[in-house]
Write a protein that holds these residues in place. Sequence first.
Motif, short mmCIF file in Angstrom:
data_model
loop_
_atom_site.label_atom_id
_atom_site.label_comp_id
_atom_site.label_asym_id
_atom_site.label_seq_id
_atom_site.Cartn_x
_atom_site.Cartn_y
_atom_site.Cartn_z
N LEU A 1 42.52 25.87 37.65
CA LEU A 1 42.85 26.97 36.74
C LEU A 1 44.25 26.81 36.17
CD1 LEU A 1 41.35 30.09 38.53
CD2 LEU A 1 40.73 29.23 36.27
N THR B 1 40.57 25.27 43.26
CA THR B 1 40.37 26.30 42.24
C THR B 1 41.69 26.64 41.58
OG1 THR B 1 38.46 27.22 43.38
CG2 THR B 1 39.62 28.68 41.86
N ARG B 2 42.71 26.89 42.39
CA ARG B 2 44.01 27.29 41.84
C ARG B 2 44.58 26.19 40.95
NH1 ARG B 2 44.75 31.69 40.79
NH2 ARG B 2 45.29 30.76 38.84
N ARG C 1 43.12 32.66 27.91
CA ARG C 1 43.07 32.28 29.32
C ARG C 1 41.65 32.29 29.88
NH1 ARG C 1 48.02 33.43 32.29
NH2 ARG C 1 46.72 33.97 34.05
N TYR C 2 41.46 31.46 30.91
CA TYR C 2 40.30 31.56 31.80
C TYR C 2 40.79 32.25 33.07
CZ TYR C 2 37.46 28.47 28.91
OH TYR C 2 36.73 27.94 27.88
N CYS D 1 41.66 39.13 31.96
CA CYS D 1 42.40 38.37 32.97
C CYS D 1 43.48 39.19 33.65
CB CYS D 1 42.98 37.09 32.37
SG CYS D 1 44.25 37.35 31.11
N LEU E 1 34.11 32.36 37.15
CA LEU E 1 34.96 31.96 36.03
C LEU E 1 34.55 32.72 34.76
CD1 LEU E 1 37.23 29.93 35.17
CD2 LEU E 1 35.37 28.43 34.40
N PHE F 1 34.80 24.17 31.57
CA PHE F 1 34.97 25.60 31.80
C PHE F 1 34.16 26.38 30.76
CE2 PHE F 1 39.26 26.14 34.22
CZ PHE F 1 38.85 25.22 35.16
#
Length: 201
Positions: free
Chosen positions: A14, A10-11, A168-169, A180, A158, A76
């Motif tokens: 992203l 995930t990190r 940003r997501y 965010c 998400l 995404f």
Amino acid sequence: MQQDSPGTDTRLALDLALTVRHDGHGQVADDLADPAGLTAWVLAHPGVVPDTEAFAADASTLAAVRDVRAAARALFARAVRPGRPSPADAARLLPVPEALRRLNEAAARTPTVPVLAWSEAADPVVRAAPAQGTRADLAAALAQAVIGFLAGPDRPRLRACHAPRCVRYFLKEHSRQEWCKPSCGNRARVARHQDRRRRTA
């Protein structure tokens, strides 16, 4: 309710998507605009490739990673539906079938095997490692991380941030989170206030 910390896939997924960002002056910036930018990004993400310190991106590696990023951002955008995608690339997203094809092809470039690690003080951990005789491919590793994220438990959290100038997501950490980070929330509130004042003036 506070969510669990995001996993490694995930990190990494992203962080790759967030290499497209707002530059603070009204424009979208790209941290992967050239091989030097990709080299700096990899150095900031130890372990994404073996021997990170010796990594130096070239034009073909950059093109492959940017391809994976374009696919990730398109997927995404699909993941946040019915919400709107990030405004950074909403008008130029890859079609979903094309994004899936690119991501899967990139992920397949490095065959991996599961490797078990189990220290005395922790539970067993499985990580993917390049199969013997193959060299790690950065784009493949990133594609595999994106796939792990999109198929994993964090994907439903998400969101795309729609504060003014943000592209940003992010992962929604609690039920009332809309942006965010707090600075985006402040900008959004100021913009709404100014919009109301214009309409009533």
